[in-house]
Design an enzyme around this catalytic site. Structure first.
Site, PDB file in Angstrom:
ATOM      1  N   TYR A  71       0.829  -1.221   0.000  1.00 56.70           N
ATOM      2  CA  TYR A  71       0.000   0.000   0.000  1.00 56.70           C
ATOM      3  C   TYR A  71       0.855   1.260   0.000  1.00 56.70           C
ATOM      4  CZ  TYR A  71      -4.336  -2.491   0.093  1.00 56.70           C
ATOM      5  OH  TYR A  71      -5.393  -3.289  -0.280  1.00 56.70           O
ATOM      6  N   HIS A 123     -14.431   1.979  -1.816  1.00 55.84           N
ATOM      7  CA  HIS A 123     -13.438   1.019  -1.292  1.00 55.84           C
ATOM      8  C   HIS A 123     -12.352   1.689  -0.477  1.00 55.84           C
ATOM      9  CE1 HIS A 123     -14.709  -1.949  -4.701  1.00 55.84           C
ATOM     10  NE2 HIS A 123     -15.543  -1.942  -3.693  1.00 55.84           N
ATOM     11  N   CYS A 150      -0.912   3.760  15.917  1.00 55.00           N
ATOM     12  CA  CYS A 150      -1.891   4.817  16.182  1.00 55.00           C
ATOM     13  C   CYS A 150      -1.289   5.828  17.170  1.00 55.00           C
ATOM     14  CB  CYS A 150      -3.158   4.192  16.784  1.00 55.00           C
ATOM     15  SG  CYS A 150      -4.361   5.416  17.347  1.00 55.00           S
ATOM     16  N   CYS A 153      -3.431   5.536  20.625  1.00 54.27           N
ATOM     17  CA  CYS A 153      -3.394   4.411  21.598  1.00 54.27           C
ATOM     18  C   CYS A 153      -2.230   3.462  21.356  1.00 54.27           C
ATOM     19  CB  CYS A 153      -4.712   3.627  21.514  1.00 54.27           C
ATOM     20  SG  CYS A 153      -4.887   2.670  19.991  1.00 54.27           S
ATOM     21  N   GLY A 190     -14.225   2.415 -16.941  1.00 55.33           N
ATOM     22  CA  GLY A 190     -12.937   1.830 -16.570  1.00 55.33           C
ATOM     23  C   GLY A 190     -13.008   0.818 -15.466  1.00 55.33           C
ATOM     24  N   THR A 191     -14.046  -0.024 -15.509  1.00 54.30           N
ATOM     25  CA  THR A 191     -14.096  -1.094 -14.520  1.00 54.30           C
ATOM     26  C   THR A 191     -14.501  -2.394 -15.205  1.00 54.30           C
ATOM     27  OG1 THR A 191     -15.092  -1.884 -12.444  1.00 54.30           O
ATOM     28  CG2 THR A 191     -16.468  -0.466 -13.846  1.00 54.30           C
ATOM     29  N   SER A 192     -13.898  -3.469 -14.698  1.00 51.96           N
ATOM     30  CA  SER A 192     -14.177  -4.787 -15.292  1.00 51.96           C
ATOM     31  C   SER A 192     -15.520  -5.320 -14.809  1.00 51.96           C
ATOM     32  CB  SER A 192     -13.066  -5.777 -14.921  1.00 51.96           C
ATOM     33  OG  SER A 192     -12.956  -5.831 -13.498  1.00 51.96           O
ATOM     34  N   ALA A 234     -10.733   6.078 -21.556  1.00 52.75           N
ATOM     35  CA  ALA A 234     -11.535   7.099 -20.867  1.00 52.75           C
ATOM     36  C   ALA A 234     -10.977   8.500 -21.108  1.00 52.75           C
ATOM     37  CB  ALA A 234     -11.558   6.793 -19.374  1.00 52.75           C
TER      38      ALA A 234
HETATM   39  C1  BV8 Z   1     -18.515  -7.531   0.352  1.00 46.26           C
HETATM   40  C2  BV8 Z   1      -9.774  -1.881  -2.418  1.00 46.26           C
HETATM   41  C3  BV8 Z   1     -20.146  -8.230   1.868  1.00 46.26           C
HETATM   42  C4  BV8 Z   1      -8.488  -2.458  -1.992  1.00 46.26           C
HETATM   43  C5  BV8 Z   1     -11.007  -3.592  -3.649  1.00 46.26           C
HETATM   44  C6  BV8 Z   1     -16.828 -14.706  -1.040  1.00 46.26           C
HETATM   45  C7  BV8 Z   1     -16.495 -14.224   0.226  1.00 46.26           C
HETATM   46  C8  BV8 Z   1     -16.577 -12.871   0.529  1.00 46.26           C
HETATM   47  C9  BV8 Z   1     -17.007 -11.992  -0.426  1.00 46.26           C
HETATM   48  C10 BV8 Z   1     -17.307 -12.496  -1.663  1.00 46.26           C
HETATM   49  C11 BV8 Z   1     -17.242 -13.835  -1.995  1.00 46.26           C
HETATM   50  N1  BV8 Z   1     -17.617 -13.972  -3.308  1.00 46.26           N
HETATM   51  C12 BV8 Z   1     -17.897 -12.770  -3.833  1.00 46.26           C
HETATM   52  C13 BV8 Z   1     -17.727 -11.896  -2.837  1.00 46.26           C
HETATM   53  C14 BV8 Z   1     -17.916 -10.526  -2.919  1.00 46.26           C
HETATM   54  C15 BV8 Z   1     -16.536  -9.909  -3.167  1.00 46.26           C
HETATM   55  C16 BV8 Z   1     -16.278  -9.973  -4.662  1.00 46.26           C
HETATM   56  O1  BV8 Z   1     -16.940  -9.275  -5.397  1.00 46.26           O
HETATM   57  N2  BV8 Z   1     -15.334 -10.825  -5.093  1.00 46.26           N
HETATM   58  C17 BV8 Z   1     -15.082 -10.918  -6.529  1.00 46.26           C
HETATM   59  C18 BV8 Z   1     -13.593 -11.196  -6.745  1.00 46.26           C
HETATM   60  C19 BV8 Z   1     -15.973 -11.999  -7.101  1.00 46.26           C
HETATM   61  N3  BV8 Z   1     -16.681  -8.550  -2.722  1.00 46.26           N
HETATM   62  C20 BV8 Z   1     -16.305  -8.233  -1.491  1.00 46.26           C
HETATM   63  O2  BV8 Z   1     -15.694  -8.969  -0.731  1.00 46.26           O
HETATM   64  C21 BV8 Z   1     -16.700  -6.833  -1.067  1.00 46.26           C
HETATM   65  N4  BV8 Z   1     -17.343  -6.905   0.211  1.00 46.26           N
HETATM   66  O3  BV8 Z   1     -19.072  -8.081  -0.561  1.00 46.26           O
HETATM   67  O4  BV8 Z   1     -18.978  -7.488   1.647  1.00 46.26           O
HETATM   68  C22 BV8 Z   1     -19.715  -9.629   2.175  1.00 46.26           C
HETATM   69  C23 BV8 Z   1     -18.834  -9.844   3.207  1.00 46.26           C
HETATM   70  C24 BV8 Z   1     -18.499 -11.162   3.525  1.00 46.26           C
HETATM   71  C25 BV8 Z   1     -19.042 -12.225   2.786  1.00 46.26           C
HETATM   72  C26 BV8 Z   1     -19.892 -11.981   1.702  1.00 46.26           C
HETATM   73  C27 BV8 Z   1     -20.229 -10.674   1.400  1.00 46.26           C
HETATM   74  C28 BV8 Z   1     -15.479  -5.949  -0.940  1.00 46.26           C
HETATM   75  C29 BV8 Z   1     -14.872  -5.736  -2.308  1.00 46.26           C
HETATM   76  C30 BV8 Z   1     -13.829  -4.624  -2.245  1.00 46.26           C
HETATM   77  C31 BV8 Z   1     -12.444  -5.192  -2.471  1.00 46.26           C
HETATM   78  N5  BV8 Z   1     -11.498  -4.078  -2.536  1.00 46.26           N
HETATM   79  N6  BV8 Z   1     -10.208  -2.523  -3.666  1.00 46.26           N
HETATM   80  C32 BV8 Z   1      -7.396  -2.157  -2.973  1.00 46.26           C
HETATM   81  O5  BV8 Z   1      -7.626  -1.544  -4.026  1.00 46.26           O
HETATM   82  O6  BV8 Z   1      -6.249  -2.547  -2.665  1.00 46.26           O
HETATM   83  S1  BV8 Z   1     -11.457  -4.305  -5.096  1.00 46.26           S
HETATM   84  C33 BV8 Z   1     -10.488  -3.727  -6.404  1.00 46.26           C
HETATM   85  O7  BV8 Z   1     -10.775  -4.536  -7.539  1.00 46.26           O
HETATM   86  C34 BV8 Z   1     -10.868  -2.361  -6.903  1.00 46.26           C
HETATM   87  O8  BV8 Z   1     -11.188  -1.478  -5.885  1.00 46.26           O
HETATM   88  C35 BV8 Z   1     -12.032  -2.593  -7.798  1.00 46.26           C
HETATM   89  O9  BV8 Z   1     -13.233  -2.449  -7.125  1.00 46.26           O
HETATM   90  C36 BV8 Z   1     -11.947  -4.037  -8.115  1.00 46.26           C
HETATM   91  C37 BV8 Z   1     -12.014  -4.290  -9.588  1.00 46.26           C
HETATM   92  O10 BV8 Z   1     -11.049  -3.539 -10.174  1.00 46.26           O
HETATM   93  P1  BV8 Z   1     -11.417  -2.564 -11.394  1.00 46.26           P
HETATM   94  O11 BV8 Z   1     -11.460  -1.196 -10.865  1.00 46.26           O
HETATM   95  O12 BV8 Z   1     -12.582  -3.032 -12.191  1.00 46.26           O
HETATM   96  O13 BV8 Z   1     -10.106  -2.784 -12.209  1.00 46.26           O
HETATM   97  P2  BV8 Z   1      -9.744  -4.024 -13.100  1.00 46.26           P
HETATM   98  O14 BV8 Z   1      -8.275  -4.072 -13.173  1.00 46.26           O
HETATM   99  O15 BV8 Z   1     -10.510  -5.245 -12.683  1.00 46.26           O
HETATM  100  O16 BV8 Z   1     -10.338  -3.587 -14.512  1.00 46.26           O
HETATM  101  C38 BV8 Z   1      -9.830  -2.426 -15.128  1.00 46.26           C
HETATM  102  C39 BV8 Z   1     -10.838  -2.058 -16.194  1.00 46.26           C
HETATM  103  O17 BV8 Z   1     -10.443  -0.838 -16.787  1.00 46.26           O
HETATM  104  C40 BV8 Z   1     -10.912  -3.087 -17.320  1.00 46.26           C
HETATM  105  O18 BV8 Z   1     -12.255  -3.276 -17.691  1.00 46.26           O
HETATM  106  C41 BV8 Z   1     -10.141  -2.413 -18.459  1.00 46.26           C
HETATM  107  O19 BV8 Z   1     -10.657  -2.750 -19.739  1.00 46.26           O
HETATM  108  C42 BV8 Z   1     -10.426  -0.970 -18.200  1.00 46.26           C
HETATM  109  N7  BV8 Z   1      -9.427  -0.028 -18.688  1.00 46.26           N
HETATM  110  C43 BV8 Z   1      -8.068  -0.156 -18.646  1.00 46.26           C
HETATM  111  N8  BV8 Z   1      -7.514   0.971 -19.178  1.00 46.26           N
HETATM  112  C44 BV8 Z   1      -8.541   1.802 -19.519  1.00 46.26           C
HETATM  113  C45 BV8 Z   1      -9.755   1.172 -19.207  1.00 46.26           C
HETATM  114  N9  BV8 Z   1     -10.957   1.745 -19.429  1.00 46.26           N
HETATM  115  C46 BV8 Z   1     -10.956   2.969 -19.986  1.00 46.26           C
HETATM  116  N10 BV8 Z   1      -9.839   3.645 -20.304  1.00 46.26           N
HETATM  117  C47 BV8 Z   1      -8.617   3.093 -20.090  1.00 46.26           C
HETATM  118  N11 BV8 Z   1      -7.504   3.790 -20.436  1.00 46.26           N
END
Ligand code: BV8
Length: 243
Positions: A71, A123, A150, A153, A190-192, A234
């Site tokens: 991070y 997020h 912290c 504390c 810009g999100t998958s 974008a």
């Molecule tokens: C939740 C912060 C309730 C940290 C992130 C089993 C157990 C527990 C949970 C789950 C489970 N199964 C499913 C879930 C839900 C889970 C989930 O969705 N999992 C996925 C993998 C299936 N979600 C969670 O856990 C969420 N909490 O549901 O709580 C709960 C609780 C317990 C049990 C059940 C439910 C929390 C999710 C948050 C995770 N934190 N980020 C950090 O960043 O370090 S996620 C992280 O990846 C990002 O924040 C973002 O949200 C996510 C996806 O990334 P994208 O932004 O879409 O980027 P990516 O690389 O994927 O895609 C890029 C895109 O841009 C592409 O489409 C590409 O074509 C495009 N692009 C590239 N260049 C350009 C462009 N577009 C335009 N112009 C360009 N130039």
């Protein structure tokens, strides 16, 4: 006129007459600022780690120093990056539409630096840390510390981001959900669309009859109202949509 020009022109008419525009952004909107997207963020040193290993409570518990290092590197990269024309286009759009709700999955803070007001960070943020004991949130901390503490504390701090398996900030999620239900135009930029519950927002808007744009590098270029899809950068497309 190419397909892309036609789709941009067609969607822009909806944008100009919108009452309430909701926007969801992902890592792709920061790609042209030089910030690797989440999926391909695993370049170099991090290529042998599963991203979800680094973004889960268990991963942090197992190796907090490694996660803090990841991070810290991303924070430094975000601070060195500049907002790109896509961020500025959304900041400009907010001046012209009666209501714009900007929801981001990104933690880099670039929307705020481009001038967008009231950014909803679903997020969390690289620029905040949270105390594991008293929950206090800190905008600065000792960046040289391998395991920052912290100041109140002495307990360990963690990045103030939402990891997989963690609940999203209640108010941020509620406001985003309400915006998806109420908006008449929704733009997903810009999100998958993989990670829930953020990924459901465009579907909720479409289900309520909003006009929806999906813009990333996987879509086809098509206008099937109320759904518009654009395969494009974008930083190139948004300024054309907003002008
Ligand atoms: C939740 C912060 C309730 C940290 C992130 C089993 C157990 C527990 C949970 C789950 C489970 N199964 C499913 C879930 C839900 C889970 C989930 O969705 N999992 C996925 C993998 C299936 N979600 C969670 O856990 C969420 N909490 O549901 O709580 C709960 C609780 C317990 C049990 C059940 C439910 C929390 C999710 C948050 C995770 N934190 N980020 C950090 O960043 O370090 S996620 C992280 O990846 C990002 O924040 C973002 O949200 C996510 C996806 O990334 P994208 O932004 O879409 O980027 P990516 O690389 O994927 O895609 C890029 C895109 O841009 C592409 O489409 C590409 O074509 C495009 N692009 C590239 N260049 C350009 C462009 N577009 C335009 N112009 C360009 N130039």
């Amino acid at each position: 006129m190419t397909d892309l020009d036609a789709v941009i022109a067609a969607f822009a008419t909806h944008l100009r007459t919108a009452r309430h525009v909701a926007v969801l952004t992902g890592a792709g909107i920061s790609a042209e600022s030089g910030i690797p997207t989440f999926r391909d963020a695993q370049t170099g040193l991090w290529s042998h780690f599963d991203p979800e290993e680094l973004t889960s409570p268990a991963g942090f518990a197992r190796n907090p120093a490694l996660v803090w290092r990841w991070y810290a590197e991303r924070r430094v990269k975000a601070c060195a990056a500049q907002p790109n024309p896509a961020h500025y286009a959304l900041a400009e759009l907010a001046k012209h539409v009666p209501t714009l709700t900007l929801i981001t999955q990104n933690i880099d803070g670039l929307h705020q630096r481009a001038g967008s007001p009231n950014v909803i960070e679903l997020h969390g943020s690289l620029h905040r840390a949270r105390c594991m004991a008293d929950g206090s949130v800190h905008h600065t901390w000792d960046y040289d510390e391998e395991l920052p503490r912290c100041p109140n504390c002495g307990a360990m701090l963690r990045p103030d981001v939402v990891w997989f398996g963690e609940m999203l900030p209640q108010r941020a999620l509620e406001t985003s959900w309400q915006a998806a239900l109420d908006c008449d135009v929704f733009m997903s930029i810009g999100t998958s669309g993989v990670v829930e519950p953020a990924a459901s927002l465009p579907r909720v808007a479409l289900g309520r009859g909003a006009t929806v744009l999906l813009l990333n590098l996987e879509q086809t270029v098509a206008a099937r109202p109320p759904l518009f899809t654009i395969n494009g950068k974008a930083g190139e497309v948004l300024p054309r949509l907003v002008k």
